[in-house]
Design a protein around this motif. Sequence first.
Motif, PDB file in Angstrom:
ATOM      1  N   ALA A 119       2.246   5.890  -2.981  1.00  0.00           N
ATOM      2  CA  ALA A 119       2.371   6.145  -1.575  1.00  0.00           C
ATOM      3  C   ALA A 119       1.040   7.158  -1.183  1.00  0.00           C
ATOM      4  CB  ALA A 119       3.867   6.951  -1.195  1.00  0.00           C
ATOM      5  N   PHE A 120       0.796   8.037  -2.022  1.00  0.00           N
ATOM      6  CA  PHE A 120      -0.340   8.966  -1.607  1.00  0.00           C
ATOM      7  C   PHE A 120      -1.577   8.073  -1.875  1.00  0.00           C
ATOM      8  CE2 PHE A 120      -3.852  12.053  -2.758  1.00  0.00           C
ATOM      9  CZ  PHE A 120      -3.834  12.738  -1.824  1.00  0.00           C
ATOM     10  N   ASP A 121      -1.824   7.101  -2.748  1.00  0.00           N
ATOM     11  CA  ASP A 121      -2.810   6.130  -2.634  1.00  0.00           C
ATOM     12  C   ASP A 121      -2.900   5.593  -1.283  1.00  0.00           C
ATOM     13  OD1 ASP A 121      -3.399   6.995  -5.464  1.00  0.00           O
ATOM     14  OD2 ASP A 121      -2.362   5.411  -6.511  1.00  0.00           O
ATOM     15  N   ALA A 122      -1.936   4.988  -1.016  1.00  0.00           N
ATOM     16  CA  ALA A 122      -1.855   4.239   0.285  1.00  0.00           C
ATOM     17  C   ALA A 122      -2.302   5.028   1.384  1.00  0.00           C
ATOM     18  CB  ALA A 122      -0.655   3.546   0.537  1.00  0.00           C
ATOM     19  N   ALA A 162      -5.544   4.131   3.469  1.00  0.00           N
ATOM     20  CA  ALA A 162      -5.763   4.334   5.190  1.00  0.00           C
ATOM     21  C   ALA A 162      -6.427   5.264   5.892  1.00  0.00           C
ATOM     22  CB  ALA A 162      -4.119   4.521   5.432  1.00  0.00           C
ATOM     23  N   GLY A 163      -7.462   5.787   5.134  1.00  0.00           N
ATOM     24  CA  GLY A 163      -8.331   6.576   5.507  1.00  0.00           C
ATOM     25  C   GLY A 163      -8.118   8.178   5.470  1.00  0.00           C
ATOM     26  N   VAL A 173      -2.417   8.661  10.301  1.00  0.00           N
ATOM     27  CA  VAL A 173      -3.449   8.323   9.240  1.00  0.00           C
ATOM     28  C   VAL A 173      -4.664   7.836  10.136  1.00  0.00           C
ATOM     29  CG1 VAL A 173      -2.019   7.861   7.229  1.00  0.00           C
ATOM     30  CG2 VAL A 173      -2.560   6.017   8.774  1.00  0.00           C
ATOM     31  N   MET A 174      -5.766   7.881   9.554  1.00  0.00           N
ATOM     32  CA  MET A 174      -7.043   7.394  10.278  1.00  0.00           C
ATOM     33  C   MET A 174      -6.982   6.008  10.529  1.00  0.00           C
ATOM     34  SD  MET A 174      -8.425  10.314  10.637  1.00  0.00           S
ATOM     35  CE  MET A 174     -10.100  10.119  11.204  1.00  0.00           C
ATOM     36  N   LYS A 175      -6.595   5.117   9.592  1.00  0.00           N
ATOM     37  CA  LYS A 175      -6.610   3.813   9.781  1.00  0.00           C
ATOM     38  C   LYS A 175      -5.425   2.981   9.287  1.00  0.00           C
ATOM     39  CE  LYS A 175     -10.098   3.440   6.851  1.00  0.00           C
ATOM     40  NZ  LYS A 175     -11.205   2.670   5.909  1.00  0.00           N
TER      41      LYS A 175
END
Length: 215
Positions: free
Chosen positions: A150-153, A157-158, A136-138
């Motif tokens: 989980a998708f929101d998280a 995270a970018g 993930v980006m961040k």
Amino acid sequence: MSSAVRSLGFASNGTCWFRATALVVLGAFSLLFSGCASGPVAAGAPAKVMPDVQVLNPGDVIRIAFPGSPSLDTSQQIRRDGRINLAIIGELKVVDKTPAQLEAELLKAYDSQLVSKEIKVTLVSSAYSVYVQGAVMKPGKITPERALTAFDAVMEAGGFTPTANPKKVIVIRQEDGQVKTYPLDMKKVLNGEASEPFYLKAYDTVSVPEKISWF
């Protein structure tokens, strides 16, 4: 040595090389899967987490008010063992309960002590946090102010990196004294397909793997 014999010898060596290479690849796969077997327990369907229900977690700060007996009022941080210490009744486990459930339990415990049969439990500050790791980006810790899927998280995270494999996402959760894993196919969400949202619990870790490349 005739050209026919030389040709036969090359074919034989080529066959041996192919077999040896195949054995190495098979051995690598065996090590990979044997390593996975000793990791977290693969779990079935997770316990439901309702997005509109707030439960108490270790680290949360709660205020308990007794309108008819203000001397009993208290504000406390829930300890790591999930307990708080209250006047008269002593130690009490409060984690995994909603404020309303805790209110009902306290009304029974203090029944003979109260003039006014009223107790109010308020969540002052929440320690609810989850973690996102991998492609993930961040990557890192997220402290949401609302129920999170989980998708929101992953989006918090970018989003996915270009090398991410959204079909093989797993959620790692400590539950019932074990570390359990729940596989998720987020490719369906990205494609706009209908899927049931996976709501996270406090301290869950969302792990996003990278695509396997053989070259």
